[in-house]
Design an enzyme around this catalytic site. Structure first.
Site, PDB file in Angstrom:
ATOM      1  N   ARG A  51       0.838  -1.197   0.000  1.00 58.62           N
ATOM      2  CA  ARG A  51       0.000   0.000   0.000  1.00 58.62           C
ATOM      3  C   ARG A  51       0.877   1.253   0.000  1.00 58.62           C
ATOM      4  NH1 ARG A  51      -4.144  -1.245   4.449  1.00 58.62           N
ATOM      5  NH2 ARG A  51      -3.218  -3.287   4.251  1.00 58.62           N
ATOM      6  N   HIS A  70      -3.026 -25.952   3.074  1.00 57.76           N
ATOM      7  CA  HIS A  70      -3.097 -24.817   4.014  1.00 57.76           C
ATOM      8  C   HIS A  70      -2.246 -25.146   5.249  1.00 57.76           C
ATOM      9  CE1 HIS A  70      -5.736 -21.205   5.315  1.00 57.76           C
ATOM     10  NE2 HIS A  70      -4.624 -21.212   6.013  1.00 57.76           N
ATOM     11  N   GLU A 126     -11.434 -24.078  -0.392  1.00 57.78           N
ATOM     12  CA  GLU A 126     -10.800 -25.098   0.461  1.00 57.78           C
ATOM     13  C   GLU A 126     -11.849 -25.921   1.205  1.00 57.78           C
ATOM     14  OE1 GLU A 126      -7.126 -22.244   1.495  1.00 57.78           O
ATOM     15  OE2 GLU A 126      -7.785 -23.482   3.153  1.00 57.78           O
ATOM     16  N   ARG A 131      -4.143 -16.337   0.796  1.00 55.64           N
ATOM     17  CA  ARG A 131      -5.536 -16.766   0.802  1.00 55.64           C
ATOM     18  C   ARG A 131      -5.966 -17.075  -0.627  1.00 55.64           C
ATOM     19  NH1 ARG A 131      -5.286 -17.687   5.465  1.00 55.64           N
ATOM     20  NH2 ARG A 131      -6.536 -16.857   7.162  1.00 55.64           N
ATOM     21  N   GLY A 146       0.698 -23.616   6.336  1.00 51.50           N
ATOM     22  CA  GLY A 146       1.659 -22.596   6.783  1.00 51.50           C
ATOM     23  C   GLY A 146       2.063 -22.738   8.235  1.00 51.50           C
TER      24      GLY A 146
HETATM   25  C1  8YV Z   1      -4.016 -21.171  10.173  1.00 49.90           C
HETATM   26  C2  8YV Z   1      -3.785 -19.071   8.710  1.00 49.90           C
HETATM   27  O1  8YV Z   1      -3.755 -22.487   9.816  1.00 49.90           O
HETATM   28  O2  8YV Z   1      -3.116 -17.620  10.445  1.00 49.90           O
HETATM   29  C3  8YV Z   1      -3.754 -17.750   9.405  1.00 49.90           C
HETATM   30  O3  8YV Z   1      -4.372 -16.817   8.894  1.00 49.90           O
HETATM   31  O4  8YV Z   1      -4.266 -19.172   7.651  1.00 49.90           O
HETATM   32  C4  8YV Z   1      -3.166 -20.287   9.338  1.00 49.90           C
HETATM   33  O5  8YV Z   1      -2.107 -19.956  10.136  1.00 49.90           O
HETATM   34  C5  8YV Z   1      -5.453 -20.968  10.213  1.00 49.90           C
HETATM   35  O6  8YV Z   1      -5.833 -19.655  10.372  1.00 49.90           O
HETATM   36  C6  8YV Z   1      -6.034 -21.781  11.317  1.00 49.90           C
HETATM   37  O7  8YV Z   1      -7.244 -21.288  11.674  1.00 49.90           O
END
Ligand code: 8YV
Length: 317
Positions: free
Chosen positions: A176, A284, A266, A237, A286
């Site tokens: 931004r 997913h 998802e 996302r 991470g």
């Molecule tokens: C999680 C994520 O697995 O933090 C986030 O936004 O996408 C991941 O770390 C997820 O949110 C679990 O609810």
């Protein structure tokens, strides 16, 4: 009477130990609650702890007559109607710190697996299929010396940049607003507009939240602006990408490959994406380590304790 926390998942709990004296915690017997149970149980809850797949919409917020805090398990809070919660005087918090390094780490792992074709080799070799062992067969591309384009240079974007610099990559970024010069120097990063980012990146990685502005940020036109040799990475996302446009770009060889941890619908992954050999997929993941999950729990617990004691919380609304 102890305050009640409705837990949106049957969490591991180790990171919630500090909550046990002051709060009564209500967990589902199975992995998740049924929606009916949530609507019923939330009536008595002071706090709700949802996660990414737990949609916290108007109906749930309205049912939470005593609800004061939604302490999200995760940094992204697109699962919550945050504006409506604010209207009802409910504070929403997230977990920016605990997800930072795990997510950047997974992003980098996918980036390496895609560029050096580890995903492709691994699938082939496990299935006893043919890989071209020739010196010049089935070649990957290096990360070293390549330009990484980062869309969204917040905390996770910067944690990815730090790893990229250590791997000999050049950094350009779109945000931004530009970062302070001191921080730019740290990563030797150059601020560019979105079109330049698309055109110059050898590897493009997204690190922005899912909002109305970022919805389908990457569509047909954007993929066309990328180099045919470029790699696209998404660990942010799924909604940021028009998945059909990505599939078309890969099938038409408008880009070289993709590494994905998140998807538009998802846990559904389109067959076309699964069939493409130049796409590395993960679920997913991470923050999908035990240590990562416990750190997230600790951050959720910290937000709850501080909220009721007047301490600092990671407030998003
Ligand atoms: C999680 C994520 O697995 O933090 C986030 O936004 O996408 C991941 O770390 C997820 O949110 C679990 O609810």
């Amino acid at each position: 009477m102890r305050k009640k926390i409705l837990m949106g998942h049957n969490f591991a709990r180790e990171g919630f130990s500090e909550l046990s004296d002051e709060f009564e915690m209500i967990y589902p017997d199975d992995r998740l609650f049924r929606r009916d149970d949530v609507l019923n149980l939330i009536r008595d809850a002071d706090v709700l702890v949802p996660n990414f797949s737990f949609r916290t919409d108007k109906e749930i917020i309205d049912a939470g007559k005593k609800l004061k805090l939604i302490s999200n398990f995760g940094v992204g809070y697109d699962n919550i109607d945050v504006a409506y919660a604010a209207q009802q005087g409910i504070v929403v918090t997230n977990t920016p710190q605990s997800v930072l390094e795990p997510t950047a780490e997974l992003c980098f792992a996918i980036m390496m697996a895609t560029a050096r074709r580890i995903g492709y080799y691994n699938t082939k070799l496990h299935n006893d299929e043919r890989v071209d062992w020739d010196l010049f067969g089935d070649l990957g591309v290096p990360l070293y010396g390549q330009t990484l384009g980062i869309y969204g240079m917040g905390r996770i974007g910067q944690a990815v940049a730090r790893r990229a610099v250590a791997s000999g990559m050049k950094i350009i970024y779109c945000n931004r607003k530009p970062l302070a010069e001191k921080i730019e120097r740290q990563y030797n990063a150059r601020y560019v507009d979105f079109d330049t980012l698309l055109a110059e990146a050898d590897i493009l990685s997204l690190h922005a939240p899912s909002t109305a502005e970022t919805f389908h940020l990457m569509g047909e036109q954007e993929f066309k602006k990328m180099k045919p040799s470029a790699i696209f990475i998404n660990t942010a996302r799924g909604a940021l990408v028009d998945e059909q446009a990505l599939i078309a770009a890969l099938e038409n060889k408008e880009i070289f490959a993709a590494g994905l941890d998140v998807y538009e619908h998802e846990p559904k992954i389109p067959d076309a994406l699964r069939r493409l050999e130049n796409v590395v997929l993960s679920p997913h993941a991470g923050t999908k380590t035990y240590a990562g999950r416990i750190e997230m729990e600790r951050e959720v617990a910290k937000n709850i304790i501080n909220f009721f004691n007047g301490g600092q919380v990671d407030r998003v609304n």
